[in-house]
Design a protein around this motif. Structure first.
Motif: not given
Length: 262
Positions: A103, A140, A142, A166, A169, A200
């Motif tokens: 991540d 992954t 954001a 993602s 978030q 995600v």
């Protein structure tokens, strides 16, 4: 649906569970790799001198001051924290034992995206690729631009690599009441623009709409962070992968008769 067809399990923050002192640590990674879950998730930040390290927060306290991680040199980070694991070390720890769920918590300067190989995202993932095949880890983030640059790069260097956008978030509010941004409730354009091949989603957002979007686009769905028995029973049969602070609990529930609690 058989137990084998139920969702895969990713151990959140290196399998540390609620023990924040152990998150993203060497001992946590090694322990999670022995549990039997398919993936071990960890967070990656970049230091001021370009080292990729396992750390969740974007800031930390150094010499009494709170500063961004990306303004701290690796040497200073090692002097400040007890257990600093580099991305390269994490990939080596998991190689042959469990797949990595990487991540990324950072982006790159706008100018860097003109030359993808100079972006931090590509440099970090290329480092993982040295130890793990493209089918042995997922990435992954954001950031839409990060997903796009990695997907474009992967077409040539790591075909089949799953890169997930993602969603959720930046949710506003806590507890049962959360405000969702329009682009989170209706992420189809973001997914298409970023070329994400993995969705995600925060569990609440997935329930509201995102799971339906992923299904319609035929893109695998990763749901985070799924911890309670009730939530695990709901999402294990309905998602490709769940990220959880309780991987042992998830594995036990997955092994149960899938007709129970679904």
């Amino acid at each position: 649906m058989s137990a084998k067809q139920r969702g895969l399990v990713s151990a959140h923050r290196g399998g540390a569970g609620r023990d924040h002192a152990d998150e993203n640590s060497r001992s946590g990674l090694e322990r999670a790799a022995r549990l039997g879950c398919e993936y071990v998730e960890f967070d990656v930040q970049v230091t001021a001198d370009g080292q990729y390290v396992l750390f969740h927060d974007s800031r930390l306290r150094v010499a009494g001051k709170v500063v961004p991680v990306n303004r701290v040199r690796y040497e200073t980070l090692v002097e400040t924290l007890d257990d600093v694991v580099t991305l390269d070390q994490a990939a080596q720890i998991l190689a042959g034992k469990a797949k990595a769920h990487v991540d990324l918590k950072f982006g790159s300067s706008a100018r860097a995206y003109e030359h993808p190989e100079t972006t931090h995202e590509v440099k970090a993932v290329a480092q993982v690729l040295e130890h793990l095949g493209p089918d042995s880890f997922i990435v992954t983030t954001a950031y839409d631009r990060s997903v796009r640059v990695l997907r474009d790069w992967a077409d040539t260097h790591a075909p089949g690599l799953l890169v997930g956008l993602s969603i959720g978030q930046g949710l506003v509010g806590v507890g049962p009441v959360r405000l969702y941004r329009w682009s989170e409730l209706f992420p189809r354009r973001r997914l298409a623009s970023s070329r994400a091949n993995l969705v995600v989603a925060y569990k609440g957002l997935a329930r509201v709409r995102v799971a339906t979007v992923a299904r319609r686009l035929a893109i695998p769905l990763l749901v985070w962070t799924v911890d309670t028995p009730r939530a695990l029973r709901h999402w294990l049969p309905r998602s490709w992968l769940v990220t959880t602070n309780h991987p042992t609990r998830a594995l036990t529930l997955r092994a149960e008769d899938p007709r129970e609690g679904t």
